[in-house]
Design a protein around this motif. Sequence first.
Motif, mmCIF file in Angstrom:
data_model
loop_
_atom_site.group_PDB
_atom_site.id
_atom_site.type_symbol
_atom_site.label_atom_id
_atom_site.label_comp_id
_atom_site.label_asym_id
_atom_site.label_seq_id
_atom_site.Cartn_x
_atom_site.Cartn_y
_atom_site.Cartn_z
ATOM 1 N N ILE A 136 -18.854 -17.804 12.414
ATOM 2 C CA ILE A 136 -17.551 -17.140 11.621
ATOM 3 C C ILE A 136 -17.589 -17.678 10.326
ATOM 4 O O ILE A 136 -17.683 -18.802 9.853
ATOM 5 C CB ILE A 136 -16.331 -17.757 12.336
ATOM 6 C CG1 ILE A 136 -16.286 -17.270 13.837
ATOM 7 C CG2 ILE A 136 -15.121 -17.122 11.648
ATOM 8 C CD1 ILE A 136 -15.484 -18.232 14.763
ATOM 9 N N VAL A 137 -17.618 -16.675 9.324
ATOM 10 C CA VAL A 137 -17.473 -16.829 8.193
ATOM 11 C C VAL A 137 -16.100 -16.712 7.643
ATOM 12 O O VAL A 137 -15.453 -15.603 7.525
ATOM 13 C CB VAL A 137 -18.341 -15.831 7.341
ATOM 14 C CG1 VAL A 137 -18.272 -16.131 5.826
ATOM 15 C CG2 VAL A 137 -19.849 -15.868 7.838
ATOM 16 N N VAL A 138 -15.760 -17.881 6.871
ATOM 17 C CA VAL A 138 -14.244 -18.016 6.489
ATOM 18 C C VAL A 138 -14.496 -17.882 4.865
ATOM 19 O O VAL A 138 -15.288 -18.930 4.280
ATOM 20 C CB VAL A 138 -13.536 -19.078 6.709
ATOM 21 C CG1 VAL A 138 -12.229 -19.371 6.151
ATOM 22 C CG2 VAL A 138 -13.232 -19.029 8.294
ATOM 23 N N GLN A 139 -13.951 -17.019 4.113
ATOM 24 C CA GLN A 139 -14.044 -17.033 2.614
ATOM 25 C C GLN A 139 -12.678 -17.300 1.841
ATOM 26 O O GLN A 139 -11.790 -16.755 2.417
ATOM 27 C CB GLN A 139 -14.588 -15.679 2.122
ATOM 28 C CG GLN A 139 -16.220 -15.652 2.425
ATOM 29 C CD GLN A 139 -16.773 -14.071 2.174
ATOM 30 O OE1 GLN A 139 -15.915 -13.163 2.070
ATOM 31 N NE2 GLN A 139 -17.812 -14.107 1.612
ATOM 32 N N LEU A 140 -12.509 -18.346 1.089
ATOM 33 C CA LEU A 140 -11.364 -18.667 0.386
ATOM 34 C C LEU A 140 -11.716 -17.785 -1.090
ATOM 35 O O LEU A 140 -12.568 -18.243 -1.734
ATOM 36 C CB LEU A 140 -11.275 -20.056 0.305
ATOM 37 C CG LEU A 140 -11.166 -20.861 1.416
ATOM 38 C CD1 LEU A 140 -10.847 -22.393 1.145
ATOM 39 C CD2 LEU A 140 -10.421 -20.356 2.469
ATOM 40 N N CYS A 141 -10.447 -17.314 -1.437
ATOM 41 C CA CYS A 141 -10.453 -16.593 -2.805
ATOM 42 C C CYS A 141 -10.163 -17.808 -3.706
ATOM 43 O O CYS A 141 -9.304 -18.534 -3.638
ATOM 44 C CB CYS A 141 -9.602 -15.675 -3.017
ATOM 45 S SG CYS A 141 -9.639 -14.884 -4.595
ATOM 46 N N GLU A 178 -16.691 -20.565 2.838
ATOM 47 C CA GLU A 178 -17.527 -20.333 1.472
ATOM 48 C C GLU A 178 -16.370 -19.826 0.493
ATOM 49 O O GLU A 178 -15.140 -19.621 0.830
ATOM 50 C CB GLU A 178 -18.213 -18.830 1.889
ATOM 51 C CG GLU A 178 -19.475 -19.131 2.579
ATOM 52 C CD GLU A 178 -20.354 -17.661 2.640
ATOM 53 O OE1 GLU A 178 -21.235 -17.760 3.068
ATOM 54 O OE2 GLU A 178 -19.560 -16.572 2.371
ATOM 55 N N ALA A 179 -16.707 -19.844 -0.623
ATOM 56 C CA ALA A 179 -15.876 -19.581 -1.864
ATOM 57 C C ALA A 179 -16.140 -18.019 -2.091
ATOM 58 O O ALA A 179 -17.374 -17.615 -2.156
ATOM 59 C CB ALA A 179 -16.188 -20.336 -3.095
ATOM 60 N N VAL A 180 -15.338 -17.379 -2.583
ATOM 61 C CA VAL A 180 -15.593 -15.894 -3.039
ATOM 62 C C VAL A 180 -14.810 -15.614 -4.127
ATOM 63 O O VAL A 180 -13.554 -16.258 -4.175
ATOM 64 C CB VAL A 180 -15.406 -14.874 -1.797
ATOM 65 C CG1 VAL A 180 -13.691 -14.990 -1.609
ATOM 66 C CG2 VAL A 180 -15.525 -13.370 -2.183
ATOM 67 N N TYR A 181 -14.840 -14.591 -5.290
ATOM 68 C CA TYR A 181 -14.383 -14.639 -6.386
ATOM 69 C C TYR A 181 -13.513 -13.338 -6.484
ATOM 70 O O TYR A 181 -14.076 -12.559 -7.054
ATOM 71 C CB TYR A 181 -15.128 -14.916 -7.479
ATOM 72 C CG TYR A 181 -15.507 -16.515 -7.296
ATOM 73 C CD1 TYR A 181 -14.808 -17.683 -7.769
ATOM 74 C CD2 TYR A 181 -16.745 -16.837 -6.737
ATOM 75 C CE1 TYR A 181 -15.031 -18.756 -7.713
ATOM 76 C CE2 TYR A 181 -17.119 -18.063 -6.422
ATOM 77 C CZ TYR A 181 -16.127 -19.304 -6.995
ATOM 78 O OH TYR A 181 -16.754 -20.488 -6.757
ATOM 79 N N CYS A 182 -12.707 -13.136 -5.829
ATOM 80 C CA CYS A 182 -11.548 -11.921 -5.894
ATOM 81 C C CYS A 182 -11.900 -11.215 -4.450
ATOM 82 O O CYS A 182 -12.707 -10.618 -4.152
ATOM 83 C CB CYS A 182 -11.722 -10.988 -7.166
ATOM 84 S SG CYS A 182 -10.095 -10.101 -7.206
ATOM 85 N N LEU A 183 -10.681 -10.912 -3.751
ATOM 86 C CA LEU A 183 -10.531 -10.357 -2.744
ATOM 87 C C LEU A 183 -9.821 -8.786 -2.636
ATOM 88 O O LEU A 183 -9.523 -8.274 -1.807
ATOM 89 C CB LEU A 183 -10.266 -11.064 -1.362
ATOM 90 C CG LEU A 183 -11.117 -11.936 -1.008
ATOM 91 C CD1 LEU A 183 -10.455 -12.994 0.056
ATOM 92 C CD2 LEU A 183 -12.352 -11.530 -0.259
#
Length: 750
Positions: A136-141, A178-183
């Motif tokens: 399971i991939v969890v991405q936080l903006c 993971e970090a993500v930069y804008c959803l």
Amino acid sequence: MCCPVFACRSPRWSTGRRHNGARYARGNFCLPRGSRRSRCAVTSPLMQQTPTSSTGDRPIPVDVEHELATLQALLDGTPTEAEYLLPVLQQVQRQFGYVSPAAIRFVAEAFNRSRAEVYGVVSFYHDLREQPVGDIVVQLCMAEACQAVGCRELARHAESSLGATLGSTTPDGRVQLEAVYCLGNCALGPSVRVGDAVYGSVTGERLTTLVSDAVRAARDDARDDARPVADVLQATLAKVGHPRVRVFVPNDTAARSVGADAVASAIEALGLDIDVVRNGSRGAYWLEPLVEIETAIGDVESRVGFANITAEQVVALFADGQMPSAAHPLSVGLVHEIPWLRDQHRLTFRRAGVIDPLSLSDYRLHGGMAGLEQALTMTAQAIVDEVKTSGLRGRGGAAFPAGIKWQTVLNAESTTKYIVCNADEGDSGTFADRLLMEADPFQLVEGMVIAGLAVGATRGFLYLRSEYPHTIHVMTRALQIARDAGLLGPSVMGSPHAFEIALRVGGGSYICGEETALLESLEGKRGVVRAKPPLPALAGLFGQPTVVNNVLSLAAVPGIVAHGGAHYAGFGINRSTGTMPFQLGGNVLRGGVVEVPFGITLDDLVTRFGGGTSSTRPIKAIQVGGPLGAYLPASQWTTPLCYEQFAAIGAMLGHGGVVVFDDTADMGEQAEFAMAFCAHESCGKCTPCRIGSTRAVEVIGRIRRGEAKRKNWELLDELCETMELGSLCALGGLAPMPVRSVMKHFAGEL
């Protein structure tokens, strides 16, 4: 050319101990999203993600024979021209969860490319993984709009509760954080993506629940979509006898992120004699989920709205099986009379939230296709002339006059030309492209077809960012519906003109929002910026004349052609003609898309429409134009929002994103993030951007620690100048803008 059949065999370089037909690879490390693509070390705490073993100490079984057999079946019959390389690699990852060395070799042979070339593509794009990660991939903006409402605190909670840092996998190997930069959910932050589902306004407690639910669902091998509460599912209300009423529940990413799917399911479970329509959002995200009930059949202006509805409220809303009226406590009255919507002047977004996005008949009923029907009666030059008359400028950030670009492509001598729609909307605080594609997708299709007629192109590409999974789904369906209806294909609407659109999904690289990097990506290469000249209008995709325009630019075209360029030019001020869909996000009370003519002041926009901060604290700074835009102090909020006047104060409009920060924001931290983001996303081609941004992060860190402040301040100023003057593209050239604005207006915080 299609993929040849290869014998399934273990690659020659396979090493490692074999046991029962499986190869076990020890010491595999999960590299954090994007860190291996960064061309240099970044020391900002927000960007730093330490590589950690993806599965703890567990050996990873790799059955190479089975993998290659699966690859053969996957690629059999797949085209192997260069443009299909990235889609094929994405397909491989969907199948296996990562792209293994065996897969790289297999794909390289299929595409007649070297392994180094294919590995270069895999290693460039943040989305493509070289090692297995958690199930399971969890991405936080972690972009600016979510920073303004506490994503840093949410990240600390996630790391503490999961026992994993950003960019690593939990000890049990189940969850990748993971970090993500804008959803694209900037009005409802902090935002989190779990799998393909985006969630908004996420608290620490809710994040824990979301992850637990995802782990449980994965363990049970069951999908857990919208789940109305039990009493809603079991409700047995009598059906009403009046003609079928339409009830609208948005099927937009942002609305879904706060429970719209559960609301729609709960309404359907009531068993009423109604039609539930999943419309797009009107962009008033502060009201979502916004349920609309049509009180007069077919009359848009009769719709009564009910704001912030939850699944638990549905039974009470439709008490005794009756339609709620405008007198209901949850009612916001007639939707079109809500001041926030009434005071806008919507040209591009006039159908957003009004129609069923995937109904061509609904689209036509509300004025769709008028522009294309008119264009089919015009010469190519006449279409271009209308666009030039309108004064339409690129809405993607560069603001180059669209008509001049189209004229250049029209005049270019070539039998092959392309239309490329840049839908790689990666700037923090921007989500208008996403909203339009989810609410009115045929408008974009129509605009691209008209562009093709105008310049003599028969093929278009829609390059859509991977962070928008629901948008990808909507546009995929819309394109197929358009083909089936004859809007796309060898004979557009029965005319002698042909036009087709291919959807391509990006690989999670911000730099591919730059037009030449995007073209490189479409050609199956690393998304590295090209030197100009030659301009894409003369030598673009595959070396052919190419129109590259943003979603909003192309979506404005049908209205311009239908009503005339002069009508569009009648809005706005100076050379900033028409309307601009400004996007209010971050720490703002009433976030969403506000489409108004150029010329409104920033203060009016944020106060009258935005309502101030959601925290109720004073506003400290407003960033306009995405992560490369300046942080503006109160003294500049009276500046009219137009290209010329913003340039005069050292700022830019960009894509129209407006991110609000209250007085708790640390502007020194924001300046450091601006350079860290540049270093993280640099394609690495030019030294000023690749090295300058990294050195700038280090210098800002020294200044913030009080080390030789005057000397380092001067050094930072010189670094900014070097990046501005020496970078190949806007990423390196504009990254100093937010830093300089902090140095000038918030010097005490740096």
